[in-house]
Design an enzyme around this catalytic site. Structure first.
Site, PDB file in Angstrom:
ATOM      1  N   SER A   1      56.670   4.047  20.296  1.00  0.00           N
ATOM      2  CA  SER A   1      57.452   3.230  19.297  1.00  0.00           C
ATOM      3  C   SER A   1      56.585   3.035  18.144  1.00  0.00           C
ATOM      4  O   SER A   1      56.980   2.436  17.081  1.00  0.00           O
ATOM      5  CB  SER A   1      57.605   1.808  20.057  1.00  0.00           C
ATOM      6  OG  SER A   1      56.627   1.136  20.248  1.00  0.00           O
ATOM      7  N   HIS A   2      55.319   3.600  17.933  1.00  0.00           N
ATOM      8  CA  HIS A   2      54.355   3.130  16.834  1.00  0.00           C
ATOM      9  C   HIS A   2      53.781   4.619  16.306  1.00  0.00           C
ATOM     10  O   HIS A   2      52.852   4.475  15.586  1.00  0.00           O
ATOM     11  CB  HIS A   2      53.465   2.107  16.968  1.00  0.00           C
ATOM     12  CG  HIS A   2      54.376   0.618  16.800  1.00  0.00           C
ATOM     13  ND1 HIS A   2      55.130   0.287  18.067  1.00  0.00           N
ATOM     14  CD2 HIS A   2      54.869  -0.033  15.948  1.00  0.00           C
ATOM     15  CE1 HIS A   2      55.560  -0.498  17.710  1.00  0.00           C
ATOM     16  NE2 HIS A   2      55.385  -1.122  16.347  1.00  0.00           N
TER      17      HIS A   2
ATOM     18  N   ASP B   1      61.203  -0.025  20.158  1.00  0.00           N
ATOM     19  CA  ASP B   1      61.843   0.438  21.316  1.00  0.00           C
ATOM     20  C   ASP B   1      63.273   0.037  21.374  1.00  0.00           C
ATOM     21  O   ASP B   1      64.031   0.743  22.117  1.00  0.00           O
ATOM     22  CB  ASP B   1      60.973  -0.142  22.650  1.00  0.00           C
ATOM     23  CG  ASP B   1      59.939   0.292  22.895  1.00  0.00           C
ATOM     24  OD1 ASP B   1      59.696   1.432  22.559  1.00  0.00           O
ATOM     25  OD2 ASP B   1      58.673  -0.361  23.230  1.00  0.00           O
TER      26      ASP B   1
HETATM   27  P1  NDP Z   1      54.776  -2.607  26.716  1.00  0.00           P
HETATM   28  O1  NDP Z   1      55.334  -3.440  27.434  1.00  0.00           O
HETATM   29  O2  NDP Z   1      54.949  -1.024  26.905  1.00  0.00           O
HETATM   30  O3  NDP Z   1      53.229  -2.594  27.199  1.00  0.00           O
HETATM   31  C1  NDP Z   1      52.120  -3.957  27.011  1.00  0.00           C
HETATM   32  C2  NDP Z   1      50.897  -3.746  27.469  1.00  0.00           C
HETATM   33  O4  NDP Z   1      51.262  -3.831  29.240  1.00  0.00           O
HETATM   34  C3  NDP Z   1      50.264  -2.292  27.576  1.00  0.00           C
HETATM   35  O5  NDP Z   1      48.860  -2.707  27.337  1.00  0.00           O
HETATM   36  C4  NDP Z   1      50.682  -1.300  28.668  1.00  0.00           C
HETATM   37  O6  NDP Z   1      49.757  -0.647  28.891  1.00  0.00           O
HETATM   38  C5  NDP Z   1      50.504  -2.626  29.772  1.00  0.00           C
HETATM   39  N1  NDP Z   1      51.499  -2.126  31.034  1.00  0.00           N
HETATM   40  C6  NDP Z   1      52.658  -1.769  30.745  1.00  0.00           C
HETATM   41  N2  NDP Z   1      53.247  -1.516  31.967  1.00  0.00           N
HETATM   42  C7  NDP Z   1      52.386  -1.809  32.755  1.00  0.00           C
HETATM   43  C8  NDP Z   1      52.309  -2.088  34.482  1.00  0.00           C
HETATM   44  N3  NDP Z   1      53.298  -1.475  35.024  1.00  0.00           N
HETATM   45  N4  NDP Z   1      50.971  -2.487  34.867  1.00  0.00           N
HETATM   46  C9  NDP Z   1      50.062  -2.846  34.279  1.00  0.00           C
HETATM   47  N5  NDP Z   1      50.014  -2.834  32.881  1.00  0.00           N
HETATM   48  C10 NDP Z   1      51.208  -2.295  32.028  1.00  0.00           C
HETATM   49  O7  NDP Z   1      54.575  -2.813  24.932  1.00  0.00           O
HETATM   50  P2  NDP Z   1      55.274  -3.514  24.149  1.00  0.00           P
HETATM   51  O8  NDP Z   1      56.680  -2.897  24.162  1.00  0.00           O
HETATM   52  O9  NDP Z   1      55.482  -4.988  24.279  1.00  0.00           O
HETATM   53  O10 NDP Z   1      54.976  -3.266  22.634  1.00  0.00           O
HETATM   54  C11 NDP Z   1      54.547  -1.864  22.110  1.00  0.00           C
HETATM   55  C12 NDP Z   1      53.937  -1.817  21.131  1.00  0.00           C
HETATM   56  O11 NDP Z   1      54.558  -2.442  20.005  1.00  0.00           O
HETATM   57  C13 NDP Z   1      52.532  -2.540  21.159  1.00  0.00           C
HETATM   58  O12 NDP Z   1      51.415  -1.536  20.906  1.00  0.00           O
HETATM   59  C14 NDP Z   1      52.561  -3.544  19.980  1.00  0.00           C
HETATM   60  O13 NDP Z   1      51.304  -3.712  19.132  1.00  0.00           O
HETATM   61  C15 NDP Z   1      53.525  -2.771  19.045  1.00  0.00           C
HETATM   62  N6  NDP Z   1      54.114  -3.854  18.160  1.00  0.00           N
HETATM   63  C16 NDP Z   1      53.802  -3.987  17.057  1.00  0.00           C
HETATM   64  C17 NDP Z   1      54.448  -5.114  16.067  1.00  0.00           C
HETATM   65  C18 NDP Z   1      53.874  -5.099  14.855  1.00  0.00           C
HETATM   66  O14 NDP Z   1      54.491  -6.213  14.161  1.00  0.00           O
HETATM   67  N7  NDP Z   1      52.868  -4.275  14.206  1.00  0.00           N
HETATM   68  C19 NDP Z   1      55.294  -5.913  16.449  1.00  0.00           C
HETATM   69  C20 NDP Z   1      55.589  -5.555  18.052  1.00  0.00           C
HETATM   70  C21 NDP Z   1      55.044  -4.753  18.933  1.00  0.00           C
HETATM   71  P3  NDP Z   1      49.631   0.984  28.402  1.00  0.00           P
HETATM   72  O15 NDP Z   1      49.501   0.963  27.029  1.00  0.00           O
HETATM   73  O16 NDP Z   1      48.678   1.591  29.407  1.00  0.00           O
HETATM   74  O17 NDP Z   1      51.142   1.327  28.858  1.00  0.00           O
HETATM   75  O1  PYC Z   2      58.212  -2.947  17.178  1.00  0.00           O
HETATM   76  O2  PYC Z   2      58.663  -4.993  16.945  1.00  0.00           O
HETATM   77  C1  PYC Z   2      58.182  -3.953  16.594  1.00  0.00           C
HETATM   78  C2  PYC Z   2      57.409  -3.906  15.185  1.00  0.00           C
HETATM   79  C3  PYC Z   2      57.569  -4.816  14.066  1.00  0.00           C
HETATM   80  C4  PYC Z   2      56.926  -4.329  13.399  1.00  0.00           C
HETATM   81  C5  PYC Z   2      56.148  -3.111  13.519  1.00  0.00           C
HETATM   82  N1  PYC Z   2      56.527  -3.063  14.891  1.00  0.00           N
END
Ligand code: NDP
Ligand code: PYC
Length: 351
Positions: A60-61, A201
């Site tokens: 997603s990033h 996502d």
């Molecule tokens: P996920 O729900 O995919 O994963 C969250 C964390 O949980 C990760 O560290 C992942 O490890 C871990 N994880 C996932 N599944 C399991 C499991 N079954 N058992 C144990 N650990 C697990 O992430 P999100 O969808 O919440 O976020 C995705 C990305 O989006 C992040 O990198 C976040 O920084 C980014 N984001 C950025 C934003 C921004 O403003 N810049 C805003 C919102 C999100 P692993 O990585 O190994 O899968």
């Molecule tokens: O995936 O929620 C997100 C997000 C917001 C800004 C960058 N990524």
């Protein structure tokens, strides 16, 4: 017949894709950023960030975000040539005005001073304001844990999440990332949105025509929906875990924006900048030297905790999937679909 993998050779890329060395991908991305108006410094920092996300399977990033970076730069919403201003705010406090540029170059400009303060004070905070963070957060914390420090960071994004019990979007997807050293292997790292799903996502699910699980979002009338298009077209996301995720999201607004002087997620809008996608907000980073706590060796304690978690039956640690994907990408190249490669070449003007 012995297949390529069992002979130790790189298997062919999945059908409809090629494998590219990470360095080549990084160079291609840097050319795109430069072509669309960033300085060389910003291009190199963002290209590394996006290439490393793709390398680690942070879909997603990774390169999924490149059209969004480009359209945002074209809209004039972000300054791709901004020079951040770093201030030595207090013995354990660094603040940076990103001057409407990206957060990662602001972080980079402050890193040396921040580390100097961590070494002298045992803990230091970095407050970044007027910044655009459009990326995963783990690249902001993992390198500190590789140096033996504990790090955590908070970023707020754009109003697209309804606070628990609320009626309209107010919070951002507001991620939190944490990294801690271990005695063996890669640091312990988690990186998660405080919304039920990252906005990226939701976009990917919409593109692929997939429905979402229940309790992820509401439509424009506030009714629960599993349709990602309904969330994107006037609807909103929900926090993860009801009131608990909502409280964490509130904390992120306060730390990443309230404390730094950046915008809250509801403070800005993109009107007047068609094509803009990057949130103009803030970021807080906290780095701790655990050796200064005076207790037992922290990395050994972390290792003992991991052992206990595994003994209790936890099958996988956060970060493990990413590191497995990283190893594969470094050995075999980063798998990129033909469509994505064509998109990147088009953006680079090399089609
Ligand atoms: P996920 O729900 O995919 O994963 C969250 C964390 O949980 C990760 O560290 C992942 O490890 C871990 N994880 C996932 N599944 C399991 C499991 N079954 N058992 C144990 N650990 C697990 O992430 P999100 O969808 O919440 O976020 C995705 C990305 O989006 C992040 O990198 C976040 O920084 C980014 N984001 C950025 C934003 C921004 O403003 N810049 C805003 C919102 C999100 P692993 O990585 O190994 O899968
Ligand atoms: O995936 O929620 C997100 C997000 C917001 C800004 C960058 N990524």
């Amino acid at each position: 017949m012995v297949d390529k993998e069992s002979r130790g050779q790189a298997p062919a890329a999945p059908a409809g894709s090629t494998r590219m060395p990470v360095d080549a991908l990084r160079a291609l991305l840097a050319r795109i950023f430069r072509r669309h108006g960033t300085s060389d410094t910003v291009a190199d920092i963002l290209a590394r960030n996006v290439a490393n996300a793709q390398r680690d399977g942070a879909d997603s990033h990774g390169i999924f975000r490149m059209p969004g970076y480009v359209s945002t730069l074209a809209s004039g919403w972000v300054d791709g040539r901004a020079v951040p201003v770093v201030t030595d705010a207090a013995p354990a406090f660094v603040s940076v005005d990103a001057r409407n540029g990206f957060a990662q170059p602001a972080h980079d400009a402050a890193r040396a001073l921040l580390l100097e303060k961590v070494r002298s004070q045992g803990i230091a905070l970095l407050a970044i304001r007027d910044s655009h963070h459009f990326a995963a957060l783990w690249p902001d914390v993992e390198p500190y844990a590789e140096q033996g420090y504990v790090a955590l960071t908070f970023v707020n994004s754009m109003a697209c999440v309804v606070p628990h019990g609320g009626k309209r979007a107010l919070f951002g997807t507001n991620p939190i990332a944490f990294a801690a050293p271990r005695t063996t292997g890669a640091p312990l790292v988690f990186d998660l949105a405080t919304s039920a799903m990252a906005h990226g996502d939701i976009q990917i699910a919409a593109r692929e025509g997939r429905q979402l699980p229940p309790d992820h979002g509401v439509d424009r009338d506030g009714e629960p929906t599993c349709d990602p298009q309904a969330i994107l077209n006037g609807g909103a996301l929900l926090p993860f875990g009801g009131h608990k995720g909502s409280a964490l999201s509130m904390m992120v607004e306060l730390l990443a924006a309230g404390l730094t002087g950046g915008n809250f997620s509801f403070d800005f809008n993109w009107d007047g900048h068609p094509g803009a996608q990057t949130p103009r907000t803030g970021q807080l980073l906290i780095v701790i030297d655990p050796s200064r706590a005076g207790g037992a060796n922290f990395a050994q304690r972390a290792e003992a905790l991991v052992d206990a978690m595994k003994d209790a039956g936890q099958q996988r640690l956060p970060g493990e999937r990413r590191h497995r994907q990283r190893r594969e990408s470094l050995e075999r190249g980063v798998a990129i679909s033909d469509a994505d490669l064509a998109m990147l070449r088009e953006l680079a003007g090399e089609a």
